[in-house]
Design a protein around this motif. Structure first.
Motif, mmCIF file in Angstrom:
data_model
loop_
_atom_site.group_PDB
_atom_site.id
_atom_site.type_symbol
_atom_site.label_atom_id
_atom_site.label_comp_id
_atom_site.label_asym_id
_atom_site.label_seq_id
_atom_site.Cartn_x
_atom_site.Cartn_y
_atom_site.Cartn_z
ATOM 1 N N HIS A 133 0.833 -1.207 0.000
ATOM 2 C CA HIS A 133 0.000 0.000 0.000
ATOM 3 C C HIS A 133 0.872 1.263 0.000
ATOM 4 O O HIS A 133 0.620 2.224 0.731
ATOM 5 C CB HIS A 133 -0.952 0.015 1.199
ATOM 6 N N SER A 142 -9.238 4.226 2.083
ATOM 7 C CA SER A 142 -9.928 3.890 0.830
ATOM 8 C C SER A 142 -9.096 4.327 -0.380
ATOM 9 O O SER A 142 -9.042 3.615 -1.385
ATOM 10 C CB SER A 142 -11.310 4.543 0.794
ATOM 11 N N ALA A 145 -6.211 1.902 -0.817
ATOM 12 C CA ALA A 145 -6.678 0.622 -1.363
ATOM 13 C C ALA A 145 -6.958 0.745 -2.862
ATOM 14 O O ALA A 145 -6.612 -0.152 -3.641
ATOM 15 C CB ALA A 145 -7.929 0.164 -0.623
ATOM 16 N N ASN A 149 -5.001 -1.235 -5.833
ATOM 17 C CA ASN A 149 -5.704 -2.040 -6.836
ATOM 18 C C ASN A 149 -5.317 -1.620 -8.252
ATOM 19 O O ASN A 149 -5.162 -2.458 -9.142
ATOM 20 C CB ASN A 149 -7.218 -1.912 -6.647
#
Length: 320
Positions: A133, A142, A145, A149
């Motif tokens: 991360h 958030s 994340a 991704n």
């Protein structure tokens, strides 16, 4: 004129023989302009060497990484090619080798293998940063994340489609005897990831990974990052041929006939057919791509194979 335009003094460096050192004077031109000039010089050199110019609109360059990488002396890696037995082989050479310089420190790398190593290194780096991360700074949970991704997805696409996915984001790099260095362009990478450029950490843009070269006959296999065995297409084809030759011999065909049918020499067929007697463990590893990274086809065919499978496995570096 070429010597003048490739003199690193303009970028604030001093060259002595084959070594490039930081100078005491500031750069005369910006790095971006220097890189653009070097890329044009390389492209012009490649066009002069080509026998037939590309006539198809949108033709692909001989390498997707022209002028982006340099060796440890600061010499750019130049895309070149040669033809053997009607096949075209592409390489990335230290530029000084093109003029006939036999400098032993120059690099001559198979282009496809080098591009694959660069792509794999970037993909693994992005995947690692995503797992940690560490893709974006000062982010909420958030946001972190979502950024992770995006980086993980880009890593997956690079692994699937290769260097074409990320080449526009490669700002440059350097290849050393045991290390590959890659620098990514902040704005371009941010655009690909759909993230704000100013929030990408510097660690995301700089990649340093171990580099190892393995000889396979006259070619060189490049292993970037931690040694990760992968299926060697040449070894897999040779193993399949060995079983084909062995099956034909069991059916009564003489070796000369087998070699003629395979359009190869009898000597080569006799060396390859021995691979059919390798232990199941070694053969399974070759097919699955889990063999030791230093194991080559040349090593297999030049070795006197022990009759005992356990002895074969010890000879070629397999654990007992």
């Amino acid at each position: 004129m070429h010597r003048i335009l490739t003199n690193p003094v303009y970028r604030g460096e001093v060259k002595h023989k084959d070594q490039v050192w930081p100078g005491l004077h500031p750069a005369i031109i910006e790095e971006a302009l220097w890189d653009k000039v070097q890329e044009r010089l390389i492209d012009a050199s490649v066009r002069r060497r080509g026998r037939v110019p590309a006539k198809t609109s949108g033709a692909q360059p001989s390498s997707p990484l022209p002028g982006k990488f340099r060796d440890e002396t600061g010499d750019p890696l130049t895309p070149t090619h040669t033809r053997r037995h009607g096949r075209r082989f592409s390489y990335c050479n230290s530029h000084r080798l093109i003029s006939g310089n036999r400098d032993g420190s120059g690099w001559r790398l198979p282009a496809a293998s080098f591009e694959e190593a660069v792509a794999r290194s970037i993909a693994e780096h992005l995947a690692e940063q995503a797992e940690r991360h560490s893709v974006i700074e000062a982010a909420t949970a958030s946001d972190a994340a979502a950024a992770a991704n995006a980086a993980a997805g880009l890593s997956k696409r690079i692994k699937q489609r290769g260097i074409v996915i990320i080449r526009s984001a490669i700002a440059g790099g350097k290849i050393r005897s045991k290390q590959l260095e890659i620098e990514l362009h902040r704005a371009t990478l941010a655009h690909i990831l759909d993230l704000p450029a100013e929030r990408l950490p510097d660690e995301l843009l700089k990649i340093e990974t171990p580099l190892a070269l393995r000889r396979r006959g006259v070619e060189t296999r490049i292993i970037a990052g931690e040694a990760q065995p992968a299926a060697d297409a040449t070894m897999v084809r040779a193993l399949a041929a060995a079983h084909d030759y062995a099956d034909r011999m069991k059916s009564g065909a003489p070796l000369r006939t087998i070699a003629q049918h395979a359009k190869t020499s009898e000597r080569y067929a006799s060396r390859i057919i021995a691979l059919a007697t390798l232990s199941p463990k070694i053969q399974g590893a070759i097919v699955a791509g889990t063999q030791p990274p230093e194991l080559t086809l040349d090593q297999l065919v030049r070795s006197t194979l022990p009759f005992d499978w356990a002895d074969q496995e010890r000879l070629f570096g397999f654990s007992s």
